[in-house]
Write a protein that holds these residues in place. Sequence first.
Motif, PDB file in Angstrom:
ATOM      1  N   GLY A 134       0.782  -1.221   0.000  1.00 16.79           N
ATOM      2  CA  GLY A 134       0.000   0.000   0.000  1.00 16.79           C
ATOM      3  C   GLY A 134       0.813   1.270   0.000  1.00 16.79           C
ATOM      4  O   GLY A 134       0.260   2.371  -0.133  1.00 16.79           O
ATOM      5  N   SER A 163       0.545   3.975  -2.873  1.00 17.43           N
ATOM      6  CA  SER A 163      -0.699   4.715  -3.111  1.00 17.43           C
ATOM      7  C   SER A 163      -0.379   6.140  -3.559  1.00 17.43           C
ATOM      8  O   SER A 163       0.537   6.774  -3.036  1.00 17.43           O
ATOM      9  CB  SER A 163      -1.544   4.760  -1.833  1.00 17.43           C
ATOM     10  N   TYR A 210      -2.055   8.753  -2.986  1.00 16.90           N
ATOM     11  CA  TYR A 210      -2.647   9.752  -2.099  1.00 16.90           C
ATOM     12  C   TYR A 210      -2.101   9.653  -0.674  1.00 16.90           C
ATOM     13  O   TYR A 210      -1.896   8.555  -0.153  1.00 16.90           O
ATOM     14  CB  TYR A 210      -4.165   9.595  -2.049  1.00 16.90           C
TER      15      TYR A 210
END
Length: 305
Positions: free
Chosen positions: A21, A24, A26
């Motif tokens: 993750g 990502s 963002y």
Amino acid sequence: TIGADTSGEIVLNAILKDIVGLDSPYVSATHFDIDGFVGVFALFYPSLVLKYEETLREMAIIGDFREYEPKRKGSDLALKLCCWMNKVEKEKFYRPFEEKDEIEECVPKFEYFLKVFPEVLENIDQYEADWKDEYSRILSDLEMINNREAFPNIGLISIEARQPLHYYALFSQTNGFDIVLSIFPENMYELEYKYTSWIDLASRPAFPRIDLRPLADQLNMKEESGYVWKVDRITDTGPILRLEDAELSKAERYANPTERRIYSSSIDPASFKEMVVGYFERGYKNIKPKRFWTWNEMRALKHEV
């Protein structure tokens, strides 16, 4: 596990463990502070995490808990970086807790510091003009401490100093304690729950916060200075029990003790310390430290006053 006491360290641990993750596109944050910035910065510049891991960890701890530990690896550079960021933040933007719409107003801070911080991190001496004054004050304040007395049975540490201190000096060597009793000359006192008692600590169990308003009432019955003992609710990020003649703003309470007036009490230091320590000893008499207290649990606590 990637768990840690500061959000910055959690991000550092996640990067070092390469958890799923991290790619990502963002990154979000609800406010700007040094600890939060460390976490966001690390996600933008993971290569610098490997080079400056210890320093970034110390930055997060100093920024969040104000626990400057001179002997820890990376702490000196971290202190200089925190001092640099403190000055630039105030000069270019605003003090912490000075802006009510923080979610919106913190965005320009992140944009600015993300752009300039890599250069400052790798060339701190070139920015000495922005960190030297505060850095020197902290080192000087460390020499002003006369005595520390620990009360581990209640999680409190008493610090006597020759003058009001910068927080990074005052909270130096308070690791493991969540309550600080500051005793300065001329019967000037402040009692504060550290931010470590507001978050969920991962590293150790802790006592819950207990309401300090009954203690303020006790002190006011004894106080003859003309000022009034007041204290914030336990849900404040850092409740301070202190003599006041007018209510301080959140920004003023968050600022260093050197930046606000501390009034002289009519209560002598020995009596004041005895009243404070006794209050917590009674309050924690049947309570054992644990992890992850909830606000409802703290509000439900009943204790002798």
